[in-house]
Design an enzyme around this catalytic site. Structure first.
Site, short mmCIF file in Angstrom:
data_model
loop_
_atom_site.label_atom_id
_atom_site.label_comp_id
_atom_site.label_asym_id
_atom_site.label_seq_id
_atom_site.Cartn_x
_atom_site.Cartn_y
_atom_site.Cartn_z
N CYS A 56 12.76 -52.02 -12.80
CA CYS A 56 11.43 -51.87 -13.36
C CYS A 56 10.70 -50.84 -12.50
O CYS A 56 11.32 -49.93 -11.96
CB CYS A 56 10.69 -53.20 -13.42
SG CYS A 56 10.50 -54.03 -11.83
N HIS A 566 4.83 -36.34 30.29
CA HIS A 566 5.22 -34.97 29.95
C HIS A 566 6.54 -35.02 29.18
O HIS A 566 7.60 -35.29 29.75
CB HIS A 566 5.39 -34.15 31.23
CG HIS A 566 5.47 -32.67 31.02
ND1 HIS A 566 6.58 -32.06 30.48
CD2 HIS A 566 4.58 -31.67 31.28
CE1 HIS A 566 6.38 -30.76 30.42
NE2 HIS A 566 5.17 -30.50 30.90
#
Length: 653
Positions: A56, A566
């Site tokens: 569906c 970093h």
């Protein structure tokens, strides 16, 4: 066979073209449709266990020979699967259901049904309740496109009359005839879909049902006629659904019996002849009246609730719908809605309550999207909210609502508020279609312009209430969805702990192939070789430094610990490419909150090392302990410990 693209009542879906194998989704990973379909197939017991599969608007609907072979935990774990409901498993995929269904169809290779079918006679049969619901869905679901399309067309024509088009205009009467024909000949369409579900001859089934609406026969019945000397009850069968269902049930049974006992050379005419000879009189005398009264009493039962409770029935049904839809039981309302609209031409309870619920799901989802700090959740919420606005609620239900109580409360609040208005103002619907923005014309009544106005107001109340409540209630930290995938901020963090910002391997800072970091020039800490591209906050504090290139971020805890994260080495040269920042400078962040995302594969392909240092840049003020290298860690795990020099009190929260 696999059904063509069908619609889940009460939703309508607008599909975009596309039959590719892999789809990229904004804010999330790509879906490999073939891989998803393969894993789903394995989890439901393999090709030999499937007797039927269709889809569906959001679900793959399986009919399995042995439901005990379906591994539900394994199904739920398949990438792209939002949930699994029903005894005969309904696998909720969401907006990708068409592509996954097509991939499944290609794998099965026989239109979705195994060529020989399952042969395990000992297979467990589904419970009768599940069989009944599966039968109802199989009969009524294929009808929805015709009913919805014709109904919306009629509502638009009625809208045109409000702007000057005359009801006597030939164009009006010709186009409205489309809708009238669909409902007049509804028994024929029901006969076909019932025959499809029962694997019976569809044209013979249509022939049997057509007698009930044959003009000469209906005229004779109205005047009074009989068959075999027995009077035929005076019943008008146009627009009826239950008589046709009972008719084809008998026809299919007779076909099977007669096929077994009839010699092969005469089967082609003898079986349908005898089946029709028995079925049609039995339908006119007994089954038709039985089906007519069954439909009448079922509809009267729903109307009794409406008339007994009055407007209270609207919010009660609206707040129940999230739970009803989540287990697929909303399909049980289809016969009532179709029968009510085909006979009374209006429906005053289920569709209005569905409107309130659907729009409340949208409001709640958009509230979550605004409040959440998690990009994947935001993307999911926006997509689910848009779908819910157009009547497709499964993405919102399974992606957000059912999993998170706070989102559920916002939906219930909005649904109750909107449905109360719709009930008090007696809003009715005139089309069997999923309520949403694109189908609001279903509430047009040319004789009562206030009906559509009140429907729009009710939808607005539902959206606004759910949206506001969602803004107040939503909290990433308590989201079950985010906690399940490790995306929720972490609240139970021991004082002084700095957490791992990412999954990966911990390495000593001295082993980092960068002299500045390895020499401790920037600060003391660790580095990680990341296994994931999602980097999260190792502490609770504020964003104090944000690089334009998005490769690094500076954080300061509430007690002054300054950290630098970093991502990669020398990645500043990428100029921000392959990085996505999820916070802004001066933002308050919780431990575990997503800070930035990086495409590690692309960064490595560009020739950069993804080793990620995490250092305390003001380390001279603190004692750092617990530094252990060579281990694997997951984000949120304690990585090291920080205390002020000369103090035993931890300072990181």
């Amino acid at each position: 066979m696999v059904a063509p693209h069908t619609w889940c009542f009460p939703q309508v879906l607008f599909l975009l073209p596309g039959n590719g194998r892999v789809r990229a989704t904004k804010g999330g990973p790509t879906m490999d449709y073939t891989k998803t379909a393969t894993e789903i197939l394995a989890a439901v017991g393999g090709k030999g266990n499937i007797t039927h599969v269709e889809h569906c608007s959001t679900r793959l609907r399986f009919t399995l020979a042995d439901t005990s072979k379906a591994d539900r935990p394994r199904l739920t774990a398949v990438p792209g699967v939002m949930g699994v409901v029903g005894d005969q498993p309904q696998v909720v995929v969401g907006n990708d259901v068409v592509e996954v269904h097509e991939a499944l169809d290609r794998i099965l290779g026989t239109g979705g049904r195994p060529a020989s079918g399952p042969t395990d006679k000992s297979a467990a049969k589904p419970r009768w309740g599940a069989q009944v619901l599966d039968f109802i869905v199989g009969v009524f679901q294929p009808l929805i496109p015709a009913i919805a399309g014709a109904g919306v067309l009629k509502s638009l024509m009625l809208l045109a009359t409000m702007f000057g088009l005359s009801k006597t205009d030939p164009t009006f009467t010709s186009l409205v005839a489309i809708s009238d024909a669909v409902f007049f000949y509804l028994p024929l369409m029901v006969a076909v879909t019932t025959a499809m579900k029962l694997n019976s001859n569809r044209l013979v089934a249509m022939a049997a049902a057509s007698v009930m609406v044959l003009p000469s026969m209906t005229a004779a019945i109205a005047k009074g006629t009989s068959v075999f000397g027995i009077p035929i009850p005076n019943i008008t069968y146009s627009s009826q659904v239950f008589p046709a269902i009972l008719c084809v049930l008998l026809l299919a049974t007779l076909e099977r019996v007669l096929t077994k006992v009839t010699p092969k050379p005469i089967r082609i005419f003898f079986v349908p002849m005898v089946a029709l000879l028995i079925t049609v009189p039995a339908t006119l005398l007994f089954l038709g009246p039985l089906g007519f009264w069954a439909g009448t009493y079922f509809t009267q039962g729903v109307l009794w609730i409406y008339h007994t409770l009055g407007w209270v029935a609207f919010p009660l049904l609206a707040v129940a719908l999230p739970f009803i839809i989540s287990i697929g039981m909303h399909k049980a309302f289809i016969p009532y809605v179709v029968n009510q609209l085909s006979t009374a031409k209006s429906e005053m309870l289920y569709n209005p309550a569905s409107l309130a619920h659907n729009i409340a799901e949208a409001g709640s989802s958009f509230g979550v999207a605004l409040r959440t700090k998690d990009t994947e959740m935001r993307s999911t919420a926006v997509s689910a909210g848009i779908s819910a606005l157009f009547g497709i609620t499964e993405p919102s239900l399974y992606g957000i609502t059912i999993q998170n109580k706070r989102a559920l409360w916002s939906v219930l609040s909005g649904a109750a508020a909107g449905a109360t208005w719709l009930g008090v103002t007696h809003v009715s619907s005139y089309v069997a279609v999923g309520p949403g923005l694109a189908s609001m014309s279903m509430f047009i009544n040319a004789d009562d312009p206030r009906n559509i106005v009140n429907a729009i107001v009710g939808a607005g109340i539902a959206f606004a209430t759910a949206f506001v409540v969602s803004l107040f209630l939503w909290n990433d930290a308590v989201s079950v969805t985010l906690r399940a995938r490790g995306a929720a901020p972490l609240k139970d963090v021991a004082p002084g702990d700095v957490l791992s910002p990412v999954d990966g391997e911990v390495v000593a800072l001295s082993d980092v192939p960068d002299k500045v970091f390895a020499g401790g020039v920037v600060g003391q800490g660790f580095a990680l070789r990341p296994a994931s591209g999602e980097f999260r906050s190792p502490i609770a504090g504020r964003v104090t430094m944000l690089f334009d290139t998005h490769h690094a971020i500076g954080l300061t805890s509430d007690d002054g610990v300054e950290l630098l994260l970093h991502v990669g080495l020398d990645t500043v040269r990428l100029g921000g490419k392959h990085f996505t920042m999820h916070v802004s400078k001066d933002d308050r962040v919780d431990a575990g909150q997503l800070l930035l995302s990086a495409d590690l594969a692309a960064i490595e392909a560009a020739g950069y090392d993804t080793t990620t240092p995490l250092v305390v840049t003001n380390a001279r003020k603190f004692d750092i302990s617990g530094l252990t290298t060579g281990m694997m860690t997951k984000h949120g795990d304690p990585l090291f410990h920080v205390e002020k020099k000369g103090s035993s009190d931890a300072v990181v929260s």
